[in-house]
Design an enzyme around this catalytic site. Structure first.
Site, PDB file in Angstrom:
ATOM      1  N   SER A 477       0.811  -1.151  -0.035  1.00 62.19           N
ATOM      2  CA  SER A 477      -0.047   0.132  -0.072  1.00 62.19           C
ATOM      3  C   SER A 477       0.773   1.334   0.025  1.00 62.19           C
ATOM      4  O   SER A 477       1.652   1.541  -0.879  1.00 62.19           O
ATOM      5  CB  SER A 477      -0.824  -0.006   1.209  1.00 62.19           C
ATOM      6  N   ASP A 621      -5.939  -4.143  -1.329  1.00 63.32           N
ATOM      7  CA  ASP A 621      -5.153  -3.695  -0.669  1.00 63.32           C
ATOM      8  C   ASP A 621      -4.176  -4.904  -0.103  1.00 63.32           C
ATOM      9  O   ASP A 621      -4.822  -5.908   0.370  1.00 63.32           O
ATOM     10  CB  ASP A 621      -5.552  -2.865   0.618  1.00 63.32           C
TER      11      ASP A 621
END
EC number: 3.1.1.-
Length: 776
Positions: A477, A621
């Site tokens: 991320s 994610d």
């Protein structure tokens, strides 16, 4: 089992024939008869007459009839006397064949019904006819009738009466002692076509089987019908051919038939005769002209439906499920056919890929022009990107030594192209330091400024940029963004922090009402298209593998989570390198994707950005599964440098918040439960505890400051970000000794022995397969 049947006397009724002939072994037998006599037919009823004295003489060459009897219709009766035995040498050849058929028939029946030959012998007691029987029969006056019809009727009456009155014991006692003068009658057991005297045991056998397997009333009715049919058969049987044992000629006919014509006519006769499918067993046992096939097909075949349950209905029952199974079978066949076709296509494609790879490698090896070499190398690179399975063929074709020699040419473009294809194949250069150095950055949104403070302090202590300090950089991320900016683009930390803040303000600025509507529509509070546009402008559309052209670029990876493969999420690694053929990583991934796609997939946090579809995979994610990518980075490095020891691994966190407030409630809300699940999934300290306990001392370094406030991932206010930086600086001050130790490890250079070892390895790889002196 061997059965001898001796037939003392045969009486043939012959009509309108002059002579007939037969064969006994190799000699021909001629029977001379009167011009008028009855013709023999195996379809009509033929009766057997016994006389008290012999009226015909037998020798090897001829048989002469010495007695003629004329009926009321002035037809001549020829009485032929023949003594036959199935084992006697004087029996006719054709009759012997028929006797052997009777014997084989008895064997078949005994095996089918009685089960053993011993039972057959005990039940079927045969009695040899003698002169006593002849005298007994002659005393009855059967031959004293004026015509044949009356004789036949008397025979029927006598046989019916004898069947009712006599028993097996009485018949046996009669044959045992004739002189006692009892009124016991000898059994005349007749059939509907041809009579065969097998005794009372055959009648008992037939009666028993018929009563067990058939309806008695039905059998008696069939018997009466057939008896009624016998009378017109005698009167109208003038045009039917004789039995296979006798050949007849009509007065006005041509020359006598020969034996071959007789055999041909006898073989054609049964086809035109109507034969009942269900007949008594006595009928088959008493017919010498019928074989075992007739017995099995007619009688035993009639017994099978009694033993089995309606065999005709079984095929119908089998056809019904087969009809219902036809669509299933067709579907299975279609699926199997598709599978075979796909497999064949794969095989053909694999063969064509291998051939194409060999052709490109050979074309590259034949090239001498540097500019043409660049083109050939790029063609091979594109081919291997599209078909990674061709890397093994390229390695077998000795492409690596040739590429290493090409890299020695003083041409930057050629060297860059060679470095790219070497990284794609999986060949790597030795590490920068004494061992593998890994940098892993956690995810956390805008809280990544905390990790930036740690990196700034590390650069100050080592006086080297980040991409020169580490061999492998991995991020999740927001950590992936930092890894790309520092490792791929070599950005200074100040510029990186400025860009980082700007990205936060541009992306995480959204109206609450608009964000709520987007959240309900696409499960994303922020605009994903705006985020993609920013990534394309700032990061670019270059492929991950193209970053390997830079000789100073470390191995970089970004981690995402695939949520549409199976029931559990799976980690996916976006790499700027490839694994060597034969090396399998536990994690999915590839190097053929664009850099902005890697960051977009790795930062698709649920609730913040929409999930990202890349090919057939759906990415979210990476922090959902591995918010601390340290273990994944360690595994990937072991795949890249399997024989190189680990020098250090640096794990950077984005801050953790620990609340001292303890709730006294006895239950939790649904929101709290979901929050706990998310926190446990994104927890980073468990991985830290595991690695800290497993790795050697002074190898694993974890920096994750504790923050006093739970700052969300999408925090874009400058004062909050400044607060995070301040807390990070305080944490580094408390861990100053730890930072100095890490900086000292990262600043160490290779030893002389390691440098020599690396040089030898490079030379051996460059000149693999060549003589030893050419390597120096």
């Amino acid at each position: 089992m061997s059965i001898n049947l001796t037939l003392d006397i045969y009486i043939y009724f012959l009509n309108n024939a002059r002579s007939f002939c037969g064969k006994q072994r190799s000699k021909q037998l001629n029977f001379l008869c009167s011009k008028q006599y009855w013709r023999m037919n195996h379809v009509n009823v033929h009766r057997e007459f016994h006389t008290s004295k012999k009226s015909c003489k037998w020798n090897r060459s001829e048989a002469h009839c010495s007695k003629h009897w004329h009926s009321s219709s002035n037809h001549g009766v020829h009485i032929g006397i023949v003594k036959l035995s199935t084992s006697a040498p004087k029996g006719l050849t054709k009759v012997s064949i028929h006797m052997s058929r009777i014997k084989s028939t008895l064997n078949s029946v005994s095996k089918a019904i009685f089960g053993s030959q011993n039972e057959m012998v005990s039940r079927l007691a045969q009695f040899k006819p003698s002169s006593r029987i002849f005298r007994k029969v002659s005393d009855r006056g059967w031959l004293k009738h004026k015509n044949v019809k009356q004789a036949i009727e008397s025979l029927k009456n006598y046989s019916d009466k004898s069947a009712e009155k006599n028993s097996f014991a009485e018949q046996k006692s009669y044959f045992a002692d004739k002189e006692e003068g009892s009124d016991k009658h000898s059994l005349y057991h007749y059939a509907y076509r041809i009579t065969t005297r097998f005794g009372e045991s055959f009648y008992f056998l037939a009666n028993h089987i018929n009563s067990y397997f058939k309806n008695k009333e039905k059998m008696s009715q069939i018997k009466e019908d057939r008896q009624l049919q016998d009378k017109p058969c005698l009167e109208e049987s003038k045009s039917i051919s004789p039995s296979p044992d006798i050949l007849t000629d009509r007065p006005d006919s041509g020359p006598p038939l020969n034996v071959e014509d007789k055999l041909s006519s006898s073989t054609q006769l049964p086809e035109a005769l109507p034969v009942s499918t269900k007949q008594s067993i006595a009928n088959f046992l008493s017919r010498p002209t019928e074989g075992v096939q007739a017995l099995v097909g007619g009688y035993i075949g009639g017994l099978v439906p009694k033993l089995k349950s309606d065999p005709k209905s079984q095929p119908e029952e089998e056809e019904e499920p087969s009809k219902t199974d036809e669509p299933i079978c067709k579907d299975k066949k279609a699926e199997e056919k598709k599978r075979v076709l796909l497999q064949r296509e794969k095989i053909i494609a694999r063969v064509s890929i291998d051939n194409r790879t060999r052709a490109l490698v050979q074309a590259l090896r034949r090239t001498t022009d540097p500019k043409l070499c660049i083109t050939r190398v790029e063609e091979l690179t594109f081919h291997l990107l599209e078909f990674p399975e061709g890397k093994g063929v390229a390695v077998k074709e000795k492409i690596i030594p040739y590429l290493l020699r090409l890299r020695q040419i003083k041409d930057e473009t050629l060297q860059a192209a060679v470095r790219e294809i070497l990284a794609l194949i999986g060949y790597v250069d030795p590490v920068k330091g004494r061992g593998i150095r890994i940098l892993a950055i956690d995810g956390g949104g805008t809280r990544g400024v905390v990790a930036l403070q740690t990196l700034r302090k590390l650069v100050e202590l080592t006086q080297k940029p980040i991409h020169q300090l580490f061999d492998y950089i991995c991020g999740v991320s927001t950590g992936a963004i930092l890894a790309f900016m520092l490792g791929l683009f070599h950005m200074p930390l100040d510029e990186c922090e400025e860009l980082y803040r700007k990205l936060g303000s541009d992306v995480f600025t959204q109206n609450v009402i608009v964000g709520t509507v987007k959240m309900s529509w696409s499960h994303a509070f922020y605009d994903s298209h705006t985020w993609e546009k920013i990534l394309k402008d700032k990061v670019g559309s270059a492929l991950m593998i193209e970053t390997a052209r830079d000789p100073l670029c470390p191995k970089v990876a970004a981690v995402s989570t695939i949520v549409n493969r199976g029931q559990t999420p799976k980690a996916f690694v976006f790499r700027n390198y490839g694994h060597f053929p034969g090396t399998n990583s536990h994690y999915l991934g590839g190097c053929q994707y664009k850099m902005w796609q890697a960051i977009r997939a790795s930062s698709a946090a649920p609730g913040y950005f929409a999930e990202y579809a890349l090919g057939n995979d759906l990415h979210q994610d990476g922090g959902l599964l591995l918010n601390n990518p340290s273990a994944l980075a360690l595994h990937e490095c072991k795949c890249i440098w399997p024989d190189t020891p680990l020098e250090c691994i640096v794990s950077l966190g984005t801050g953790r918040y620990e609340s001292d407030v303890r709730n006294t409630t006895t239950y939790t809300s649904l929101k709290t439960k979901l929050s706990n699940v998310i926190s446990s999934a994104t927890d980073t300290e468990e991985v830290h505890i595991m690695l800290d306990g497993l790795l050697p001392a002074d190898t694993y370094f974890r920096f994750n400051p504790v923050i006093c406030e739970n700052i969300p991932l999408d925090e874009s206010r400058n004062e909050k970000l400044d607060q995070l930086q301040l807390e990070g600086m305080k944490y580094l001050e408390r861990n100053d000794e730890k930072m100095k130790k890490l900086a000292k490890i990262l600043s160490r250079e290779k030893t002389t022995l390691q440098k020599i070892s690396d040089w030898i390895k490079l030379k051996s790889d460059m000149y693999e397969g060549l003589p030893f002196f050419s390597k120096l």
